[in-house]
Design a protein around this motif. Structure first.
Motif, PDB file in Angstrom:
ATOM      1  N   SER A  99      91.716 -33.395 -65.605  1.00 50.27           N
ATOM      2  CA  SER A  99      91.350 -33.736 -64.223  1.00 50.27           C
ATOM      3  C   SER A  99      91.829 -35.136 -63.820  1.00 50.27           C
ATOM      4  O   SER A  99      92.131 -35.380 -62.659  1.00 50.27           O
ATOM      5  CB  SER A  99      89.839 -33.606 -64.017  1.00 50.27           C
ATOM      6  OG  SER A  99      89.151 -34.622 -64.694  1.00 50.27           O
ATOM      7  N   GLU A 100      91.902 -36.056 -64.760  1.00 50.65           N
ATOM      8  CA  GLU A 100      92.356 -37.417 -64.468  1.00 50.65           C
ATOM      9  C   GLU A 100      93.874 -37.543 -64.374  1.00 50.65           C
ATOM     10  O   GLU A 100      94.385 -38.390 -63.650  1.00 50.65           O
ATOM     11  CB  GLU A 100      91.863 -38.390 -65.555  1.00 50.65           C
ATOM     12  CG  GLU A 100      90.399 -38.732 -65.459  1.00 50.65           C
ATOM     13  CD  GLU A 100      90.062 -39.480 -64.182  1.00 50.65           C
ATOM     14  OE1 GLU A 100      90.717 -40.496 -63.867  1.00 50.65           O
ATOM     15  OE2 GLU A 100      89.128 -39.032 -63.495  1.00 50.65           O
ATOM     16  N   TYR A 101      94.590 -36.732 -65.102  1.00 48.88           N
ATOM     17  CA  TYR A 101      96.043 -36.855 -65.206  1.00 48.88           C
ATOM     18  C   TYR A 101      96.755 -36.931 -63.848  1.00 48.88           C
ATOM     19  O   TYR A 101      97.591 -37.822 -63.635  1.00 48.88           O
ATOM     20  CB  TYR A 101      96.609 -35.714 -66.061  1.00 48.88           C
ATOM     21  CG  TYR A 101      98.076 -35.847 -66.312  1.00 48.88           C
ATOM     22  CD1 TYR A 101      98.556 -36.635 -67.353  1.00 48.88           C
ATOM     23  CD2 TYR A 101      99.009 -35.208 -65.503  1.00 48.88           C
ATOM     24  CE1 TYR A 101      99.916 -36.776 -67.579  1.00 48.88           C
ATOM     25  CE2 TYR A 101     100.365 -35.339 -65.721  1.00 48.88           C
ATOM     26  CZ  TYR A 101     100.815 -36.124 -66.765  1.00 48.88           C
ATOM     27  OH  TYR A 101     102.153 -36.262 -66.976  1.00 48.88           O
ATOM     28  N   PRO A 102      96.455 -36.038 -62.898  1.00 50.91           N
ATOM     29  CA  PRO A 102      97.168 -36.100 -61.605  1.00 50.91           C
ATOM     30  C   PRO A 102      96.937 -37.395 -60.831  1.00 50.91           C
ATOM     31  O   PRO A 102      97.739 -37.745 -59.971  1.00 50.91           O
ATOM     32  CB  PRO A 102      96.602 -34.905 -60.821  1.00 50.91           C
ATOM     33  CG  PRO A 102      95.985 -34.021 -61.838  1.00 50.91           C
ATOM     34  CD  PRO A 102      95.551 -34.897 -62.963  1.00 50.91           C
ATOM     35  N   LYS A 103      95.886 -38.118 -61.135  1.00 56.65           N
ATOM     36  CA  LYS A 103      95.622 -39.398 -60.470  1.00 56.65           C
ATOM     37  C   LYS A 103      96.534 -40.508 -61.003  1.00 56.65           C
ATOM     38  O   LYS A 103      96.649 -41.566 -60.404  1.00 56.65           O
ATOM     39  CB  LYS A 103      94.162 -39.816 -60.676  1.00 56.65           C
ATOM     40  CG  LYS A 103      93.157 -38.830 -60.118  1.00 56.65           C
ATOM     41  CD  LYS A 103      91.752 -39.230 -60.517  1.00 56.65           C
ATOM     42  CE  LYS A 103      90.755 -38.147 -60.171  1.00 56.65           C
ATOM     43  NZ  LYS A 103      89.416 -38.437 -60.711  1.00 56.65           N
ATOM     44  N   HIS A 104      97.173 -40.261 -62.151  1.00 55.34           N
ATOM     45  CA  HIS A 104      97.986 -41.276 -62.822  1.00 55.34           C
ATOM     46  C   HIS A 104      99.464 -40.910 -62.921  1.00 55.34           C
ATOM     47  O   HIS A 104     100.276 -41.761 -63.284  1.00 55.34           O
ATOM     48  CB  HIS A 104      97.465 -41.503 -64.240  1.00 55.34           C
ATOM     49  CG  HIS A 104      96.080 -42.059 -64.280  1.00 55.34           C
ATOM     50  ND1 HIS A 104      95.830 -43.400 -64.420  1.00 55.34           N
ATOM     51  CD2 HIS A 104      94.871 -41.456 -64.186  1.00 55.34           C
ATOM     52  CE1 HIS A 104      94.530 -43.606 -64.424  1.00 55.34           C
ATOM     53  NE2 HIS A 104      93.925 -42.441 -64.273  1.00 55.34           N
ATOM     54  N   LYS A 106     102.755 -38.363 -61.278  1.00 57.42           N
ATOM     55  CA  LYS A 106     103.188 -37.495 -60.188  1.00 57.42           C
ATOM     56  C   LYS A 106     103.785 -36.179 -60.660  1.00 57.42           C
ATOM     57  O   LYS A 106     104.010 -35.284 -59.864  1.00 57.42           O
ATOM     58  CB  LYS A 106     104.172 -38.231 -59.283  1.00 57.42           C
ATOM     59  CG  LYS A 106     105.435 -38.689 -59.979  1.00 57.42           C
ATOM     60  CD  LYS A 106     106.292 -39.525 -59.044  1.00 57.42           C
ATOM     61  CE  LYS A 106     107.444 -40.121 -59.818  1.00 57.42           C
ATOM     62  NZ  LYS A 106     108.152 -41.117 -59.068  1.00 57.42           N
ATOM     63  N   LEU A 128      95.976 -44.416 -68.548  1.00 55.87           N
ATOM     64  CA  LEU A 128      95.203 -43.215 -68.865  1.00 55.87           C
ATOM     65  C   LEU A 128      95.167 -42.963 -70.375  1.00 55.87           C
ATOM     66  O   LEU A 128      94.122 -42.616 -70.930  1.00 55.87           O
ATOM     67  CB  LEU A 128      95.774 -42.002 -68.128  1.00 55.87           C
ATOM     68  CG  LEU A 128      95.063 -40.672 -68.358  1.00 55.87           C
ATOM     69  CD1 LEU A 128      93.604 -40.736 -67.875  1.00 55.87           C
ATOM     70  CD2 LEU A 128      95.808 -39.541 -67.647  1.00 55.87           C
TER      71      LEU A 128
END
Length: 151
Positions: A99-104, A106, A128
């Motif tokens: 869930s965090e990966y797309p925030k860090h 592209k 991350l």
């Protein structure tokens, strides 16, 4: 790719030039965030982070001569890889990372059960990975490992 290196520094000297800076930064971020009790060394022909025998004398069940593995980083043929056994063993940690990966980053997450593959080395989410590294203590990792291995 596998390198016949005896130490992490030797490994770093053997990898292709274009991978040296990203791997050095990845290694630095992991070491900065690695919880107390884990150690760095060579493990499975990669740079490894593990629970040493001094903290967990039983070692790894597949080969008790080896320390209990936790994380590895490697320069593979077509990508840089981060292996995190805690994500494989603890679904909540895996779910958090996904869930965090797309925030860090592209680009789409390229991941197996415990292997995160970075084909674009200029887009490694170092912050991350640092946060992921610090999310599990030695004690928690040993407890999870024993719960799953000794069933």
């Amino acid at each position: 790719m596998q390198y016949e290196a005896a130490t992490p520094d030797e490994y770093m000297n053997m990898i292709p030039e274009e991978r040296k800076a990203p791997m050095a930064k990845l290694r630095s971020v992991i070491l900065k965030n690695l919880p107390k009790g884990f150690e760095e060394g060579m493990n499975y022909k990669m740079i490894g982070y593990y629970v040493p025998h001094s903290k967990y004398p039983d070692g790894y069940h597949c080969d008790p001569k080896l320390p209990l593995p936790f994380m590895n980083i490697a320069s593979q043929k077509n990508f840089v890889a981060v292996y995190h056994m805690g994500m494989y063993a603890k679904k909540e940690l895996y779910d958090w990372f996904v869930s965090e990966y797309p925030k860090h980053c592209k680009y789409k997450l390229d991941m197996g059960k415990s292997c995160i593959r970075f084909k674009r080395i200029d887009d490694i989410p170092y912050e991350l990975i640092g946060e992921l590294t610090g999310k599990m203590s030695v004690k928690e990792w040993i407890d999870i490992y024993e719960l799953n291995v000794k069933r």
